[in-house]
Design a protein around this motif. Structure first.
Motif, mmCIF file in Angstrom:
data_model
loop_
_atom_site.group_PDB
_atom_site.id
_atom_site.type_symbol
_atom_site.label_atom_id
_atom_site.label_comp_id
_atom_site.label_asym_id
_atom_site.label_seq_id
_atom_site.Cartn_x
_atom_site.Cartn_y
_atom_site.Cartn_z
ATOM 1 N N ARG A 245 0.903 -1.235 0.076
ATOM 2 C CA ARG A 245 0.022 0.024 -0.331
ATOM 3 C C ARG A 245 0.901 1.212 0.146
ATOM 4 N N VAL A 246 0.971 2.027 -1.214
ATOM 5 C CA VAL A 246 2.035 2.790 -1.361
ATOM 6 C C VAL A 246 1.676 4.121 -0.223
ATOM 7 N N ALA A 247 0.351 4.463 0.095
ATOM 8 C CA ALA A 247 0.211 5.473 0.932
ATOM 9 C C ALA A 247 0.634 5.204 2.335
ATOM 10 N N ASP A 248 1.195 4.041 2.599
ATOM 11 C CA ASP A 248 1.624 3.840 4.028
ATOM 12 C C ASP A 248 3.079 4.506 4.156
ATOM 13 N N ILE A 249 3.753 5.071 3.122
ATOM 14 C CA ILE A 249 4.908 5.433 3.232
ATOM 15 C C ILE A 249 5.005 6.819 2.529
#
Length: 316
Positions: free
Chosen positions: A307-311
């Motif tokens: 999940r890209v949004a996590d970083i």
């Protein structure tokens, strides 16, 4: 990995990386150096460096510029805290996140869909993407060119197994391409422009309509705690972009001298490079980057879904 929006709470709990523990805010005396990783292909960073724009924006903060031959080494340095800031294309951070590297997206430039292409030799009989079936195609694994090829194969109605990817660094890929050891080459500027200028290649397709070819800025977790520093870095990079627009000829000459590229190649790169101010990632960019990650996972090219949004850093 928990969302980056929780970083301030994590900092309060002391859950920080080695870099964060050693980072000196700019308000303190004798700050540690701000370490910026760069490559020859990063125009904004190279102009920023040559004009000392970061030093002007952050007076009193020592700045160290660390050159890397390729993105994997830069990302590894970010993950272990050897540098604080650097620029990459769309695919490398996906592979790094999937491998558990501790990195954070903090900024981005506007899309550059005309600055990468799938090249064939000038005399090649290949004219359509469908004709790539069974062909040997050179590319840098885990690069933006990797995602371009994934999208090109999909657009052709082919499967990834229908082609023969040949994973080579750009210099080796060009040599293989020119001697006919591969049928096509997926690559980005300035290598794309250099091959065109030499008259030995033509684009079968560019990224336009296939990928946005986005450029991102990543940071160590320590630097993410220093929003004023990030804002000044973005401002310095945007100043560099404005300088290139106002002083195109001088900027081209300066960049050519540093990079070792021919002036004609640099001018070709600048001709198709849009204005590139830098700022935090928009929700649309995060969503687009998620599509990159999902595509690699569907093909089994990264070991797990991410999940890209996590970083992704979320400014206060």
């Amino acid at each position: 990995m928990s969302n980056v929006t929780s970083l301030s709470r994590r900092a309060a709990l002391g859950v920080l990386s080695v870099t964060a523990a050693s980072w000196w805010p700019v308000s303190r005396a004798n700050p540690l150096p701000l370490r910026i990783g760069f490559q020859k292909g990063s125009i904004n960073l190279n102009i920023t460096r040559s004009l000392k724009l970061v030093e002007q924006r952050l007076p009193g903060t020592p700045v160290q510029w660390v050159e890397f031959p390729a993105v994997p080494q830069l990302l590894e340095a970010l993950a272990v805290g050897s540098v604080d800031f650097g620029a990459v294309g769309d695919s490398p951070p996906v592979f790094a996140q999937a491998a558990g590297k501790d990195i954070v997206y903090v900024g981005a430039e506007p899309p550059k869909p005309d600055t990468s292409a799938l090249l064939v030799r000038e005399g090649s009989p290949l004219r359509t993407l469908a004709e790539l079936k069974g062909r040997r195609i050179a590319l840098q694994k885990g690069s933006s060119a990797h995602f371009l090829l994934v999208q090109a194969v999909k657009a052709a109605g082919l499967k990834w197994s229908d082609i023969q990817p040949v994973y080579l660094a750009p210099a080796d890929a060009r040599a293989a391409f020119e001697r006919g050891a591969v049928d096509a080459w997926s690559i980005w500027d300035p290598y794309y422009a250099a091959a065109e200028i030499d008259g030995k290649a033509r684009p079968l397709v560019t990224s336009r309509g296939l990928t946005s070819n986005n450029s991102f800025y990543l940071a160590s977790r320590g630097l993410v705690q220093q929003e004023p520093v990030l804002r000044q870095l973005f401002a310095a990079l945007t100043d560099a972009d404005a300088h290139v627009a106002r002083h195109r000829a001088d900027s081209a000459k300066q960049y050519a001298e540093f990079s070792g590229l021919g002036l004609a190649t640099v001018l070709r790169v600048l001709d198709r490079r849009p204005r590139s101010p830098v700022g935090p990632l928009s929700a649309a960019l995060v969503a687009e980057q998620q599509k990159v990650a999902d595509a690699f996972h569907e093909l089994g090219l990264i070991p797990k879904a991410i999940r890209v949004a996590d970083i992704v850093w979320q400014p206060a």
